[in-house]
Design an enzyme around this catalytic site. Structure first.
Site, PDB file in Angstrom:
ATOM      1  N   THR A 138       1.496   3.656  10.831  1.00 30.84           N
ATOM      2  CA  THR A 138       0.383   3.295   9.950  1.00 30.84           C
ATOM      3  C   THR A 138      -0.024   4.453   9.058  1.00 30.84           C
ATOM      4  N   CYS A 139      -0.221   5.620   9.656  1.00 32.82           N
ATOM      5  CA  CYS A 139      -0.763   6.760   8.919  1.00 32.82           C
ATOM      6  C   CYS A 139       0.093   7.085   7.696  1.00 32.82           C
ATOM      7  N   CYS A 168      -3.561   6.838   6.366  1.00 42.00           N
ATOM      8  CA  CYS A 168      -4.122   8.123   5.921  1.00 42.00           C
ATOM      9  C   CYS A 168      -3.493   8.667   4.636  1.00 42.00           C
ATOM     10  N   LYS A 209      -3.637   6.374   1.428  1.00 41.79           N
ATOM     11  CA  LYS A 209      -5.076   6.247   1.153  1.00 41.79           C
ATOM     12  C   LYS A 209      -5.623   7.515   0.510  1.00 41.79           C
ATOM     13  N   ALA A 267      11.018  -3.822  19.909  1.00 44.71           N
ATOM     14  CA  ALA A 267      11.239  -3.632  21.341  1.00 44.71           C
ATOM     15  C   ALA A 267      10.339  -4.545  22.159  1.00 44.71           C
ATOM     16  N   GLY A 322     -17.910  -2.883   6.689  1.00 46.60           N
ATOM     17  CA  GLY A 322     -18.750  -1.709   6.444  1.00 46.60           C
ATOM     18  C   GLY A 322     -18.278  -0.505   7.226  1.00 46.60           C
ATOM     19  N   TYR A 376     -14.849   2.363   8.134  1.00 41.22           N
ATOM     20  CA  TYR A 376     -14.085   3.374   7.404  1.00 41.22           C
ATOM     21  C   TYR A 376     -13.323   2.757   6.231  1.00 41.22           C
ATOM     22  N   GLU A 379     -14.053   3.324   2.303  1.00 34.85           N
ATOM     23  CA  GLU A 379     -13.090   4.142   1.563  1.00 34.85           C
ATOM     24  C   GLU A 379     -12.494   3.378   0.386  1.00 34.85           C
ATOM     25  N   ARG A 390     -21.708   1.900  11.031  1.00 31.74           N
ATOM     26  CA  ARG A 390     -22.415   1.887  12.315  1.00 31.74           C
ATOM     27  C   ARG A 390     -21.805   2.955  13.231  1.00 31.74           C
ATOM     28  N   GLY A 410     -11.897  -4.229  10.914  1.00 29.38           N
ATOM     29  CA  GLY A 410     -11.401  -3.698  12.177  1.00 29.38           C
ATOM     30  C   GLY A 410      -9.926  -3.974  12.394  1.00 29.38           C
ATOM     31  N   ALA A 416     -13.477  12.441   9.121  1.00 31.58           N
ATOM     32  CA  ALA A 416     -13.915  12.374   7.724  1.00 31.58           C
ATOM     33  C   ALA A 416     -13.761  10.946   7.244  1.00 31.58           C
ATOM     34  N   HIS A 460     -20.566  32.882  -0.785  1.00 32.01           N
ATOM     35  CA  HIS A 460     -21.392  32.487  -1.919  1.00 32.01           C
ATOM     36  C   HIS A 460     -20.601  32.512  -3.224  1.00 32.01           C
ATOM     37  N   GLU A 491     -21.906  27.229   2.636  1.00 32.35           N
ATOM     38  CA  GLU A 491     -22.828  28.285   3.107  1.00 32.35           C
ATOM     39  C   GLU A 491     -24.170  27.709   3.542  1.00 32.35           C
TER      40      GLU A 491
HETATM   41  P1  FAD Z   1       0.840   3.693  14.462  1.00 30.32           P
HETATM   42  O1  FAD Z   1       0.852   4.877  13.589  1.00 30.32           O
HETATM   43  O2  FAD Z   1       0.280   2.447  13.936  1.00 30.32           O
HETATM   44  O3  FAD Z   1       2.351   3.453  14.908  1.00 30.32           O
HETATM   45  C1  FAD Z   1       2.734   2.338  15.662  1.00 30.32           C
HETATM   46  C2  FAD Z   1       4.172   2.041  15.332  1.00 30.32           C
HETATM   47  O4  FAD Z   1       4.685   1.125  16.295  1.00 30.32           O
HETATM   48  C3  FAD Z   1       4.348   1.362  13.969  1.00 30.32           C
HETATM   49  O5  FAD Z   1       5.274   2.092  13.195  1.00 30.32           O
HETATM   50  C4  FAD Z   1       4.883  -0.035  14.317  1.00 30.32           C
HETATM   51  O6  FAD Z   1       5.778  -0.528  13.344  1.00 30.32           O
HETATM   52  C5  FAD Z   1       5.565   0.234  15.641  1.00 30.32           C
HETATM   53  N1  FAD Z   1       5.719  -0.951  16.486  1.00 30.32           N
HETATM   54  C6  FAD Z   1       4.749  -1.855  16.822  1.00 30.32           C
HETATM   55  N2  FAD Z   1       5.259  -2.774  17.667  1.00 30.32           N
HETATM   56  C7  FAD Z   1       6.565  -2.450  17.877  1.00 30.32           C
HETATM   57  C8  FAD Z   1       7.598  -3.013  18.662  1.00 30.32           C
HETATM   58  N3  FAD Z   1       7.415  -4.078  19.435  1.00 30.32           N
HETATM   59  N4  FAD Z   1       8.823  -2.411  18.615  1.00 30.32           N
HETATM   60  C9  FAD Z   1       9.044  -1.321  17.853  1.00 30.32           C
HETATM   61  N5  FAD Z   1       8.096  -0.734  17.110  1.00 30.32           N
HETATM   62  C10 FAD Z   1       6.858  -1.293  17.123  1.00 30.32           C
HETATM   63  N6  FAD Z   1      -6.666   8.150  10.666  1.00 30.32           N
HETATM   64  C11 FAD Z   1      -7.032   9.410  10.361  1.00 30.32           C
HETATM   65  O7  FAD Z   1      -7.074  10.262  11.252  1.00 30.32           O
HETATM   66  N7  FAD Z   1      -7.347   9.764   9.078  1.00 30.32           N
HETATM   67  C12 FAD Z   1      -7.303   8.878   8.057  1.00 30.32           C
HETATM   68  O8  FAD Z   1      -7.592   9.229   6.913  1.00 30.32           O
HETATM   69  C13 FAD Z   1      -6.929   7.550   8.346  1.00 30.32           C
HETATM   70  N8  FAD Z   1      -6.863   6.631   7.366  1.00 30.32           N
HETATM   71  C14 FAD Z   1      -6.472   5.362   7.659  1.00 30.32           C
HETATM   72  C15 FAD Z   1      -6.418   4.437   6.625  1.00 30.32           C
HETATM   73  C16 FAD Z   1      -6.037   3.142   6.882  1.00 30.32           C
HETATM   74  C17 FAD Z   1      -5.983   2.159   5.749  1.00 30.32           C
HETATM   75  C18 FAD Z   1      -5.677   2.766   8.208  1.00 30.32           C
HETATM   76  C19 FAD Z   1      -5.225   1.368   8.492  1.00 30.32           C
HETATM   77  C20 FAD Z   1      -5.718   3.678   9.240  1.00 30.32           C
HETATM   78  C21 FAD Z   1      -6.128   4.982   8.978  1.00 30.32           C
HETATM   79  N9  FAD Z   1      -6.209   5.944   9.985  1.00 30.32           N
HETATM   80  C22 FAD Z   1      -6.607   7.219   9.687  1.00 30.32           C
HETATM   81  C23 FAD Z   1      -5.894   5.603  11.389  1.00 30.32           C
HETATM   82  C24 FAD Z   1      -4.471   6.082  11.761  1.00 30.32           C
HETATM   83  O9  FAD Z   1      -3.559   5.585  10.814  1.00 30.32           O
HETATM   84  C25 FAD Z   1      -4.124   5.586  13.143  1.00 30.32           C
HETATM   85  O10 FAD Z   1      -5.116   5.995  14.067  1.00 30.32           O
HETATM   86  C26 FAD Z   1      -2.776   6.152  13.619  1.00 30.32           C
HETATM   87  O11 FAD Z   1      -1.751   5.802  12.743  1.00 30.32           O
HETATM   88  C27 FAD Z   1      -2.470   5.621  15.021  1.00 30.32           C
HETATM   89  O12 FAD Z   1      -1.221   6.089  15.433  1.00 30.32           O
HETATM   90  P2  FAD Z   1      -0.395   5.300  16.540  1.00 30.32           P
HETATM   91  O13 FAD Z   1       0.787   6.167  16.860  1.00 30.32           O
HETATM   92  O14 FAD Z   1      -1.277   4.887  17.638  1.00 30.32           O
HETATM   93  O15 FAD Z   1       0.081   3.960  15.834  1.00 30.32           O
HETATM   94  P1  NDP Z   2     -14.106  -0.254  11.652  1.00 33.50           P
HETATM   95  O1  NDP Z   2     -14.210  -0.595  13.076  1.00 33.50           O
HETATM   96  O2  NDP Z   2     -14.365   1.142  11.227  1.00 33.50           O
HETATM   97  O3  NDP Z   2     -15.074  -1.190  10.820  1.00 33.50           O
HETATM   98  C1  NDP Z   2     -15.003  -2.585  10.890  1.00 33.50           C
HETATM   99  C2  NDP Z   2     -16.088  -3.158  10.029  1.00 33.50           C
HETATM  100  O4  NDP Z   2     -15.903  -4.559   9.898  1.00 33.50           O
HETATM  101  C3  NDP Z   2     -17.483  -2.924  10.585  1.00 33.50           C
HETATM  102  O5  NDP Z   2     -18.350  -2.658   9.535  1.00 33.50           O
HETATM  103  C4  NDP Z   2     -17.800  -4.264  11.253  1.00 33.50           C
HETATM  104  O6  NDP Z   2     -19.170  -4.546  11.271  1.00 33.50           O
HETATM  105  C5  NDP Z   2     -17.096  -5.217  10.308  1.00 33.50           C
HETATM  106  N1  NDP Z   2     -16.712  -6.466  10.950  1.00 33.50           N
HETATM  107  C6  NDP Z   2     -16.087  -6.627  12.128  1.00 33.50           C
HETATM  108  N2  NDP Z   2     -15.869  -7.939  12.369  1.00 33.50           N
HETATM  109  C7  NDP Z   2     -16.393  -8.613  11.319  1.00 33.50           C
HETATM  110  C8  NDP Z   2     -16.504  -9.977  11.003  1.00 33.50           C
HETATM  111  N3  NDP Z   2     -16.038 -10.906  11.821  1.00 33.50           N
HETATM  112  N4  NDP Z   2     -17.096 -10.317   9.844  1.00 33.50           N
HETATM  113  C9  NDP Z   2     -17.592  -9.376   9.011  1.00 33.50           C
HETATM  114  N5  NDP Z   2     -17.519  -8.059   9.268  1.00 33.50           N
HETATM  115  C10 NDP Z   2     -16.931  -7.682  10.408  1.00 33.50           C
HETATM  116  O7  NDP Z   2     -12.647  -0.735  11.228  1.00 33.50           O
HETATM  117  P2  NDP Z   2     -11.773  -0.493   9.931  1.00 33.50           P
HETATM  118  O8  NDP Z   2     -10.987  -1.724   9.768  1.00 33.50           O
HETATM  119  O9  NDP Z   2     -12.611  -0.017   8.808  1.00 33.50           O
HETATM  120  O10 NDP Z   2     -10.833   0.692  10.378  1.00 33.50           O
HETATM  121  C11 NDP Z   2     -10.155   0.675  11.626  1.00 33.50           C
HETATM  122  C12 NDP Z   2     -10.105   2.054  12.203  1.00 33.50           C
HETATM  123  O11 NDP Z   2      -9.130   2.842  11.536  1.00 33.50           O
HETATM  124  C13 NDP Z   2     -11.394   2.854  12.044  1.00 33.50           C
HETATM  125  O12 NDP Z   2     -12.333   2.555  13.022  1.00 33.50           O
HETATM  126  C14 NDP Z   2     -10.913   4.277  12.133  1.00 33.50           C
HETATM  127  O13 NDP Z   2     -10.841   4.679  13.474  1.00 33.50           O
HETATM  128  C15 NDP Z   2      -9.529   4.194  11.521  1.00 33.50           C
HETATM  129  N6  NDP Z   2      -9.591   4.694  10.144  1.00 33.50           N
HETATM  130  C16 NDP Z   2      -9.870   6.022   9.963  1.00 33.50           C
HETATM  131  C17 NDP Z   2     -10.008   6.527   8.707  1.00 33.50           C
HETATM  132  C18 NDP Z   2     -10.331   7.974   8.534  1.00 33.50           C
HETATM  133  O14 NDP Z   2     -10.156   8.727   9.476  1.00 33.50           O
HETATM  134  N7  NDP Z   2     -10.792   8.404   7.372  1.00 33.50           N
HETATM  135  C19 NDP Z   2      -9.850   5.694   7.521  1.00 33.50           C
HETATM  136  C20 NDP Z   2      -9.540   4.309   7.825  1.00 33.50           C
HETATM  137  C21 NDP Z   2      -9.425   3.849   9.097  1.00 33.50           C
HETATM  138  P3  NDP Z   2     -20.149  -4.039  12.439  1.00 33.50           P
HETATM  139  O15 NDP Z   2     -20.430  -2.599  12.170  1.00 33.50           O
HETATM  140  O16 NDP Z   2     -21.342  -4.905  12.261  1.00 33.50           O
HETATM  141  O17 NDP Z   2     -19.441  -4.276  13.718  1.00 33.50           O
END
Ligand code: FAD
Ligand code: NDP
Length: 451
Positions: free
Chosen positions: A42-43, A48, A51, A115, A175, A177, A181, A204, A261, A340, A435, A440
């Protein structure tokens, strides 16, 4: 050992899986990693990295504008969405290659395909069975979609990077991340953005001052951020989309982004069938050592649904591999995870919010500073910066560092080290500032906010 037999079989080559694979291989273990999508997870591919690249792109718009105050003049710049997408894709492809080389050089066997766990010590990929002494599930998460009529017309963060046409009118639902963003990013890139959040205030769990301050700043930058907003349904209308809200109001949009989420990626993995306990939302339930209810099966990263951040997945991978093949002993400190939010302006934060600190420590001192950054004395921008320290009164330890402002993540990362070292407010006070910087301010706040 037969070639289809491994000490550690990892499912998922994302942040956690790749780190665990490389480290385990460095310990001389036979390691395989299966990946059904692109290397880096994902990252790297839809999180990340792309994005942050788009966030950087979005900041240029106001930089061009603000440069006028410093004497620069130029004609109005325009965004070529296709160029941004193409350059991003080239960079991500380069990173995919880097990951492949890293795994190859470490001696990890990469198996392409989906897998499935078929026994406590066996995994199958495309009909081939592999034996594994231990299995690590690192399959990450997937966007959650609330069941709304017409919801299938909306996109998730998976699709947002590669939209064929730039969405001039974007509705963002959520509402957290991702919603905040992408509302900031697409506003910066030039879209008219409406963000719909169901609750009282976005983000939240973050410090209340930070939430309110960010919401104000986002609105100042033109995001139409609406709270207590609920989507009733989405229809096709006039070549675009119509979002009907519960209060009867309607919004016209080119795209609707749901950022509500992410759910753990465990569907069809075969885990429950071999006896692995899953939580209500499908996360792998693990103990302190990331071990599931089946002793040979472990899980880390987003799939355990603790803290969904790349550095946390990396830290969990390191702790787990050390525990399995090294001397163990280390643990992830989930209480002190800096983070962040790459909004505009951005958030950087570590430790307790004020409310959480009051619950946990009782008496706290709060230091708060809000100011116009030096850049904006000439830029014409009304953007302001917020900095806040929360201090446990009894021990004088700084238990929360919060910032909303430019490069907040870059600034708070350094303070995270101080927090890990147990820094007191007195230590902050005796630290000499740099500064003129915004940072600071963190070492010059002297007067607590009156109770
Ligand atoms: P992942 O990186 O999701 O890797 C899981 C892998 O498993 C994937 O490649 C998938 O294809 C593979 N997979 C799944 N099922 C199978 C299967 N059955 N067989 C083989 N392969 C499989 N985090 C930050 O710290 N900073 C950020 O700025 C940030 N921005 C984000 C922005 C967005 C839009 C999103 C969605 C997430 C963001 N995150 C950020 C969160 C971060 O991307 C995740 O926390 C992180 O990638 C989790 O790593 P992971 O190894 O758990 O899973
Ligand atoms: P979050 O859990 O951060 O936020 C989900 C949002 O969706 C909340 O505001 C929640 O509201 C709302 N929501 C949940 N269910 C519903 C529903 N049924 N109808 C309407 N609104 C709803 O998830 P994200 O998807 O934004 O990101 C997933 C995770 O990925 C993050 O939590 C973070 O850990 C990671 N991430 C990190 C980033 C970074 O490090 N900069 C950037 C992007 C993602 P409520 O608050 O009321 O529950």
């Amino acid at each position: 050992m037969p070639s289809n037999s491994f000490d550690l079989f990892i499912i998922g080559a994302g942040s956690g899986g790749v780190r665990a694979a490389r480290l385990a291989a460095q310990h001389g273990r036979r390691v395989a990693v299966a990946e059904s999508g692109a290397l880096g997870g994902t990252c790297v591919n839809v999180g990340c990295i792309p994005k942050k690249l788009y966030s950087i792109a979005a900041h240029y718009a106001e930089s061009f504008e603000e440069a006028h105050g410093f004497g620069w003049s130029a004609s109005s710049p325009t965004l070529d969405w296709a160029t941004l997408k193409r350059n991003r894709a080239v960079e991500i492809a380069r990173l995919n290659d880097v990951y492949e080389k890293l795994l190859g050089n470490a001696g990890v066997t990469l198996i392409e395909g989906r897998a499935e766990v078929v026994a406590a010590d066996a995994v199958e990929v495309d009909g081939v069975r592999y034996r594994a002494e231990r299995i690590l599930v690192a399959t990450g998460g997937w966007p959650a979609r609330p069941d709304v009529p017409g919801g299938e017309l909306a996109i998730s963060s998976n699709e947002v990077f590669d939209l064929p046409d730039f969405p001039r009118r974007l509705v963002v639902v959520g509402g957290g991340y991702i919603a905040c963003e992408f509302a900031s990013i697409f506003r910066g890139l030039g879209a008219a953005v409406t963000q719909l959040y169901r609750g009282v205030q976005v983000l939240r769990g973050f410090d209340d001052d930070v939430r309110a301050f960010l919401a104000d700043e986002m609105r100042k930058k033109g995001v139409d951020l609406r709270t207590h907003a609920h989507v009733e349904r989405i229809d096709r209308a006039g070549g675009g989309l119509r979002v009907v809200l519960r209060d009867g109001s309607e919004l016209a949009a080119d795209q609707v982004l749901y950022a509500t989420g992410r759910n753990p990626n465990t569907a069809g993995l075969g885990l429950a069938e071999v006896g692995v306990t899953l939580t209500e939302n499908g996360a792998v339930a693990v103990d302190e050592g990331y071990r599931s209810s089946v002793p040979s099966i472990f899980a880390i990263g987003d799939v355990i649904d603790r803290v969904q951040l790349t550095p946390v997945a990396l830290a969990e991978a390191m702790v787990l591999v050390e525990q399995l093949f090294g001397d163990g002993g280390r643990k992830v400190d989930y209480g002190l995870v800096p983070t962040a939010v790459f909004t505009n302006p951005s958030i950087g934060t570590i430790g307790c919010s004020e409310a959480h600190a009051r619950e946990r420590h009782g008496a706290v001192r709060v230091y708060r500073s809000e100011f116009r950054p030096l850049r904006h004395t000439l830029s014409g921008s009304s953007e302001r910066t917020l900095m806040k320290l929360v201090v446990d009164d009894a021990s004088d330890r700084v238990v929360g560092v919060h910032m909303v402002g430019a490069e907040a993540g870059e600034i708070v990362q350094g303070f995270a080290v101080a927090m890990m070292a147990g820094a007191t407010k007195a230590m902050f006070d005796t630290t000499v500032g740099i500064h003129p910087t915004a940072a600071e301010e963190f070492v010059t706040m002297r007067t607590p906010v009156p109770e």
